[in-house]
Design a protein around this motif. Structure first.
Motif, PDB file in Angstrom:
ATOM      1  N   GLY A 162      68.411  76.383  37.063  1.00 46.72           N
ATOM      2  CA  GLY A 162      68.961  76.621  35.732  1.00 46.72           C
ATOM      3  C   GLY A 162      68.236  75.837  34.663  1.00 46.72           C
ATOM      4  O   GLY A 162      67.436  76.379  33.901  1.00 46.72           O
TER       5      GLY A 162
ATOM      6  N   CYS B 141      63.937  77.673  38.484  1.00 46.17           N
ATOM      7  CA  CYS B 141      64.338  78.992  38.973  1.00 46.17           C
ATOM      8  C   CYS B 141      65.603  79.436  38.250  1.00 46.17           C
ATOM      9  O   CYS B 141      66.436  78.617  37.827  1.00 46.17           O
ATOM     10  N   ASP B 142      65.723  80.739  38.111  1.00 45.43           N
ATOM     11  CA  ASP B 142      66.875  81.353  37.454  1.00 45.43           C
ATOM     12  C   ASP B 142      67.894  81.715  38.527  1.00 45.43           C
ATOM     13  O   ASP B 142      67.621  82.545  39.398  1.00 45.43           O
TER      14      ASP B 142
ATOM     15  N   SER C 191      66.591  82.603  27.358  1.00 47.12           N
ATOM     16  CA  SER C 191      65.903  82.563  28.648  1.00 47.12           C
ATOM     17  C   SER C 191      64.402  82.344  28.482  1.00 47.12           C
ATOM     18  O   SER C 191      63.729  83.075  27.748  1.00 47.12           O
TER      19      SER C 191
ATOM     20  N   PHE D 280      62.340  82.563  31.132  1.00 48.19           N
ATOM     21  CA  PHE D 280      61.726  83.063  32.360  1.00 48.19           C
ATOM     22  C   PHE D 280      60.861  84.300  32.133  1.00 48.19           C
ATOM     23  O   PHE D 280      59.904  84.523  32.873  1.00 48.19           O
TER      24      PHE D 280
ATOM     25  N   PHE E 236      61.337  84.934  38.030  1.00 47.08           N
ATOM     26  CA  PHE E 236      62.520  84.158  38.382  1.00 47.08           C
ATOM     27  C   PHE E 236      62.180  82.697  38.652  1.00 47.08           C
ATOM     28  O   PHE E 236      63.068  81.857  38.664  1.00 47.08           O
TER      29      PHE E 236
END
Length: 508
Positions: free
Chosen positions: A462, A477-478, A495, A497, A501
């Protein structure tokens, strides 16, 4: 006699296979029916050999281009290059069976009648008596070069005009030389007959002639023409339009904002992505609150474990070599991964990662110490892991003594600090340091004291924690936390990203 034609310039057509030859006749043998040419040209290109000999059976057509005077038999001049075609008018000589040549007049494509070759007459020192047949040959040669000569005449006129303008007014113009060697010499003198004395001795005054050019008047004339023709009124741009590359956006957009994530507290450390977006770090308390709020909204622990296992396994597969290592042709080189997990939620994340690695034909060895009571999340993950080909061990003696391809560290947990004093923990740290394999840490905590295992890579979930140098290179990483969950805990989130991911982070 055949010897009377020695020194003549002839063109011999030997058909499509041998081509066309030009040169001076150096020898004629009536017995063997052969003819020799010196300084020959083959299809307009000078031959490497000084002399070639032809048989009567190989000759399809023979043309006489020039008949020399009496004094020209002893020394041969340069050969004239000419391009002979079927439509030209020329003198054709046929070779009979006894080796004697016959001159044939060829005015038309119809059949030609043989004629006797006239005898040569005495000539003066400068003039040559030309027979009617020779005039036809010379006419054929001259007609074929009239086009190129006409172009040269225009150049000569310009040269003479320049020479006459550059010559002194009192200087007399030299006369041309008289006719030489008949009509062909007359044509050559008409085109190239200027003496070298006509070239001026003084250099051309470029600076003086350039001063005669009125630049202002010329530009004024151009401006006047543009105003009258309306060229400027039609809106023709004076500057070149901007050109874009294939990866540039031609549409105007708002300025890029690189700081899209803000946190409610003071940031101790910041990171940035490959695109330049700033990602601030969060404290462990804020990160824990973020996960609890996400779990309250439906992102349960099971979903988070699954998402973390997928992202961590995808990163591990890339570190192991990706498609270059994991393909059907490398079955004998299956990579080996050792998982070191503790009895907590972070250990459950490592077990989920090991299950996905085992599903991708990776040889996984899972180390988890025996405890009387396990967490429900660990029990569920172990139940799924047991259905794969992975190996689970509880003793460090069962771990491989040879180096493995990758070690995944999930031993540490900030809520269970007392585990660092356990014997099995110290033994696992000692084994990882002795194995000399690269280490990947999944969701490592922030320790004030030095960690036992130095990682080469660390994967944060996160938002990153303010990890130190011992965490190695940090990746993010998401795990699927919605944007409103970030806003509920006071984080303005956008976001970073993009289309991935898992993204790398760099120290800002």
């Amino acid at each position: 006699m055949a010897t009377d034609w020695l020194g003549s310039i002839v063109s011999i057509n030997c058909g499509d296979s041998l081509g066309v030859y030009q040169g001076r006749v150096s020898a004629v043998d009536q017995v063997s029916q052969t003819i020799s040419l010196t300084r020959p040209f083959h299809n307009g290109v000078k031959c490497l050999v000084p002399e070639v000999t032809f048989r009567a059976g190989d000759i399809t057509e023979l043309k006489i281009l020039e008949i020399p005077g009496p004094g020209d038999n002893q020394h041969f001049g340069d050969v004239h290059q000419t391009e002979l075609g079927p439509s030209g008018v020329g003198c054709q000589v046929g070779i009979s069976q006894n080796g004697t040549g016959k001159l044939v007049k060829k005015p038309a494509p119809s059949s030609s009648a043989p004629q006797n070759i006239p005898k040569r007459t005495d000539v003066k020192s400068q003039d040559v008596a030309v027979s009617p047949q020779q005039q036809q040959c010379s006419k054929s040669y001259v007609d074929r070069h009239m086009e190129s000569l006409s172009q040269s005449k225009s150049f000569r006129r310009r040269h003479n005009s320049w020479s006459s303008s550059s010559r002194h007014p009192n200087q007399a113009t030299p006369k041309k030389s008289g006719l030489k060697n008949g009509q062909m010499k007359n044509k050559d003198d008409e085109c190239f007959g200027d003496d070298i004395e006509e070239i001026p001795d003084t250099d051309f005054d470029f600076e003086g002639n350039l001063a005669l050019f009125d630049k202002a008047a010329v530009f004024e004339e151009i401006d006047t023409y543009e105003r009258r023709s309306g060229t400027r009124s039609r809106g023709i741009p004076n500057e070149r339009p901007t050109r874009y590359r294939h990866d540039e956006n031609i549409l105007e957009s708002e300025p890029i904002v690189y700081r899209r994530i803000t946190v409610p507290h003071n940031v101790s450390k910041e990171f940035c992505t490959d695109s330049g977006l700033v990602v601030p770090s969060v404290s462990y308390e804020l990160h824990k609150k973020l996960l609890s709020v996400a779990e309250k909204h439906g992102l349960t622990l099971e979903r988070r474990l699954e998402m973390t296992g997928v992202c961590a396994s995808q990163m591990a597969l890339t570190l192991l070599g990706g498609p270059n290592r994991l393909n059907p042709k490398n079955v004998h080189q299956r990579p080996t991964v050792a998982l070191l997990c503790g009895p907590h939620v972070k250990g459950a994340q490592g077990i989920s990662c090991g299950r996905h690695l085992a599903n991708h034909d990776v040889q996984v060895i899972l180390f988890l110490p025996n405890f009387v009571k396990m967490l429900e999340s660990i029990t569920n993950e172990l139940s799924l892991f047991s259905k794969t080909q992975g190996q689970q061990v509880s003793s460090l003696k069962d771990l491989p003594t040879s180096p493995v391809d990758l070690v995944i560290n999930c031993l540490d947990c900030p809520e269970n600090v007392f585990l660092r004093d356990q014997p099995w923990y110290k033994a696992a740290v000692a084994w990882a340091n002795q194995n000399r394999a690269p280490v990947l840490s999944i969701d490592p905590p922030v320790h004030e004291v030095e960690q036992g295992i130095d990682a080469k890579w660390s994967l944060a979930l996160g938002l990153p924690l303010p990890l130190g140098e011992h965490a190695g290179r940090i990746y993010l990483c998401d795990i699927g936390i919605p944007q409103q969950v970030f806003q509920e805990v006071g984080i303005n989130y956008h976001s970073p990203f993009g289309c991935k991911f898992v993204i790398p982070l760099h120290s800002a």
